[in-house]
Scaffold this motif. Structure first.
Motif, PDB file in Angstrom:
ATOM      1  N   ALA A 239       0.815  -1.208   0.000  1.00  0.00           N
ATOM      2  CA  ALA A 239       0.000   0.000   0.000  1.00  0.00           C
ATOM      3  C   ALA A 239       0.852   1.264   0.000  1.00  0.00           C
ATOM      4  CB  ALA A 239      -0.927   0.004   1.211  1.00  0.00           C
ATOM      5  N   ARG A 240       0.326   2.297  -0.653  1.00  0.00           N
ATOM      6  CA  ARG A 240       0.933   3.625  -0.610  1.00  0.00           C
ATOM      7  C   ARG A 240      -0.136   4.644  -0.271  1.00  0.00           C
ATOM      8  NH1 ARG A 240       4.484   5.220  -5.705  1.00  0.00           N
ATOM      9  NH2 ARG A 240       4.660   7.114  -4.438  1.00  0.00           N
ATOM     10  N   ALA A 241       0.225   5.584   0.579  1.00  0.00           N
ATOM     11  CA  ALA A 241      -0.715   6.644   0.943  1.00  0.00           C
ATOM     12  C   ALA A 241      -1.090   7.442  -0.297  1.00  0.00           C
ATOM     13  CB  ALA A 241      -0.095   7.554   1.994  1.00  0.00           C
ATOM     14  N   ALA A 242      -2.347   7.902  -0.339  1.00  0.00           N
ATOM     15  CA  ALA A 242      -2.826   8.638  -1.502  1.00  0.00           C
ATOM     16  C   ALA A 242      -3.961   9.558  -1.088  1.00  0.00           C
ATOM     17  CB  ALA A 242      -3.301   7.674  -2.586  1.00  0.00           C
ATOM     18  N   LEU A 243      -4.248  10.526  -1.944  1.00  0.00           N
ATOM     19  CA  LEU A 243      -5.461  11.318  -1.833  1.00  0.00           C
ATOM     20  C   LEU A 243      -6.441  10.770  -2.854  1.00  0.00           C
ATOM     21  CD1 LEU A 243      -4.075  14.955  -1.533  1.00  0.00           C
ATOM     22  CD2 LEU A 243      -5.189  13.610   0.256  1.00  0.00           C
ATOM     23  N   ILE A 244      -7.634  10.377  -2.398  1.00  0.00           N
ATOM     24  CA  ILE A 244      -8.655   9.811  -3.257  1.00  0.00           C
ATOM     25  C   ILE A 244      -9.802  10.811  -3.317  1.00  0.00           C
ATOM     26  CG2 ILE A 244      -9.987   7.753  -3.781  1.00  0.00           C
ATOM     27  CD1 ILE A 244      -7.009   7.189  -3.198  1.00  0.00           C
ATOM     28  N   GLY A 246      -9.532  13.805  -3.077  1.00  0.00           N
ATOM     29  CA  GLY A 246      -9.232  14.795  -2.058  1.00  0.00           C
ATOM     30  C   GLY A 246      -9.275  14.275  -0.640  1.00  0.00           C
ATOM     31  N   ARG A 247      -9.662  13.014  -0.449  1.00  0.00           N
ATOM     32  CA  ARG A 247      -9.731  12.434   0.889  1.00  0.00           C
ATOM     33  C   ARG A 247      -8.509  11.558   1.147  1.00  0.00           C
ATOM     34  NH1 ARG A 247     -15.001   9.191   1.719  1.00  0.00           N
ATOM     35  NH2 ARG A 247     -14.826   8.755  -0.511  1.00  0.00           N
ATOM     36  N   PRO A 248      -8.095  11.405   2.411  1.00  0.00           N
ATOM     37  CA  PRO A 248      -6.951  10.547   2.703  1.00  0.00           C
ATOM     38  C   PRO A 248      -7.305   9.083   2.460  1.00  0.00           C
ATOM     39  CG  PRO A 248      -8.005  11.254   4.738  1.00  0.00           C
ATOM     40  CD  PRO A 248      -8.674  12.021   3.637  1.00  0.00           C
ATOM     41  N   GLY A 249      -6.341   8.329   1.981  1.00  0.00           N
ATOM     42  CA  GLY A 249      -6.579   6.920   1.736  1.00  0.00           C
ATOM     43  C   GLY A 249      -5.308   6.223   1.320  1.00  0.00           C
ATOM     44  N   PHE A 250      -5.448   5.091   0.648  1.00  0.00           N
ATOM     45  CA  PHE A 250      -4.272   4.403   0.146  1.00  0.00           C
ATOM     46  C   PHE A 250      -4.633   3.531  -1.047  1.00  0.00           C
ATOM     47  CE2 PHE A 250      -5.877   1.666   3.577  1.00  0.00           C
ATOM     48  CZ  PHE A 250      -5.933   0.417   2.961  1.00  0.00           C
ATOM     49  N   VAL A 251      -3.608   3.231  -1.822  1.00  0.00           N
ATOM     50  CA  VAL A 251      -3.724   2.366  -2.990  1.00  0.00           C
ATOM     51  C   VAL A 251      -2.839   1.151  -2.743  1.00  0.00           C
ATOM     52  CG1 VAL A 251      -3.418   2.171  -5.490  1.00  0.00           C
ATOM     53  CG2 VAL A 251      -4.059   4.372  -4.475  1.00  0.00           C
ATOM     54  N   ALA A 252      -3.347  -0.034  -3.072  1.00  0.00           N
ATOM     55  CA  ALA A 252      -2.568  -1.260  -2.908  1.00  0.00           C
ATOM     56  C   ALA A 252      -2.420  -1.956  -4.251  1.00  0.00           C
ATOM     57  CB  ALA A 252      -3.239  -2.187  -1.903  1.00  0.00           C
ATOM     58  N   TRP A 253      -1.236  -2.528  -4.474  1.00  0.00           N
ATOM     59  CA  TRP A 253      -0.950  -3.264  -5.699  1.00  0.00           C
ATOM     60  C   TRP A 253      -0.626  -4.722  -5.381  1.00  0.00           C
ATOM     61  CZ3 TRP A 253       0.392   1.797  -5.125  1.00  0.00           C
ATOM     62  CH2 TRP A 253       0.058   2.682  -6.166  1.00  0.00           C
ATOM     63  N   ARG A 254      -0.890  -5.595  -6.349  1.00  0.00           N
ATOM     64  CA  ARG A 254      -0.461  -6.986  -6.243  1.00  0.00           C
ATOM     65  C   ARG A 254       1.034  -7.075  -6.549  1.00  0.00           C
ATOM     66  NH1 ARG A 254      -5.478  -7.222  -8.791  1.00  0.00           N
ATOM     67  NH2 ARG A 254      -7.059  -8.451  -7.666  1.00  0.00           N
TER      68      ARG A 254
END
Length: 289
Positions: A239-244, A246-254
């Motif tokens: 996972a990497r922190a991200a703005l989704i 404009g909201r805080p969140g994260f994206v995860a990759w396989r």
């Protein structure tokens, strides 16, 4: 009757496509729905007599406005439609900046805050505001689409404008909110049930966008013991922190580099009140990551 030649009609339409797509997107808040509306406008143009259209840009805007209005009204009159539980189109910005305000400026630049506010407007108000205030369409033309007088249309736009101005913009993705999201991710990874409960509002709402459709889970205990925690734990390693939007969140990759999930969090007073999770591979593939 002389009809527009296919070549001339296609060339004229393509010159207007981007603007029409922008109108439909701001009306509907969905890229897919906007594309459908624009395609329907093209089909209607292809059946028209060219001599009957004095102002092509105006005619196309009117057609797109009417189709979009029908879609908005259909959403209101068919509550069984899954639209209300469907997640909005996602704009993802990887959160690599140490300065939150820089990220906020970037998120705001895509106009998502306005789309959130527009969702609170009625169909007629939204049409009047979008066409006049965002695309400078005259009130008399908007009135013809709505079947209202010019004066009544002006009142609709004015009422919508006041609502837009009075509605607070979405909360900024502050460092505190980001820390809450990171703590949630850590607790999910470690299987810390009590830690998850401390971070979740008792009435937290989790919406999961899956290939089969949207699923909604409400309540801290259900979210902490169910799919929300599993999705977070499953993506924790990559996972990497991200703005989704404009909201805080994260994206995860396989491990193979394909996206696994995108999670966006709403944090109020140190607790998570809403989580939006996208796991549908088709939708993930459409997001610019």
């Amino acid at each position: 009757m002389t009809e527009t030649s296919p070549t001339d009609a296609a060339t004229a339409f393509e010159a207007q496509r981007d603007r029409l797509r922008a109108v439909a997107y701001r009306m509907l808040g969905s890229h897919a729905d906007a594309e459908d509306v624009v395609q329907e406008a093209w089909l209607r143009l292809s059946r028209q007599d060219d001599a009957a259209i004095d102002n092509l840009a105006g005619w196309l805007t009117t057609v797109v406005g009417r189709i979009s209005l029908d879609v908005l009204r259909s959403r209101r009159t068919h509550p069984e439609s899954p639209y209300d539980d469907r997640l909005p189109d996602l704009v993802v910005t990887l959160d690599d900046s140490p300065t939150p305000d820089d990220d906020v400026a970037l998120a705001d630049s895509v106009g998502l805050a306005l789309l959130v506010v527009l969702e609170s407007l009625g169909p007629s108000e939204r049409l009047a505001f979008v066409l006049h205030d965002l695309f400078a369409v005259p009130f008399d033309e908007i009135g013809r689409i709505l079947g209202r007088s010019t004066a009544a249309t002006k009142m609709l736009a004015s009422r919508a404008r006041k609502k837009v101005q009075a509605t607070d913009r979405p909360a900024r993705a502050t460092r505190e909110q980001r820390d809450v999201v990171q703590a949630f991710l850590a607790a999910a990874r470690d299987g810390d049930f009590d830690g998850l409960l401390r971070l979740l509002d008792p009435d937290v709402k989790l919406t999961i966008d899956r290939p089969e459709g949207a699923v909604v889970v409400i309540g801290a205990t259900k979210v902490a013991t169910g799919a929300g925690a599993r999705i977070a734990a499953g993506g924790a390693a990559g996972a990497r922190a991200a703005l989704i939007n404009g909201r805080p969140g994260f994206v995860a990759w396989r491990a193979d580099g394909t996206p696994l999930s995108v999670l966006a969090f709403t944090v109020v007073d140190g607790r998570i009140t809403a989580i939006s999770a996208t796991t549908d591979p088709a939708k993930l593939a459409m997001i610019n990551l």
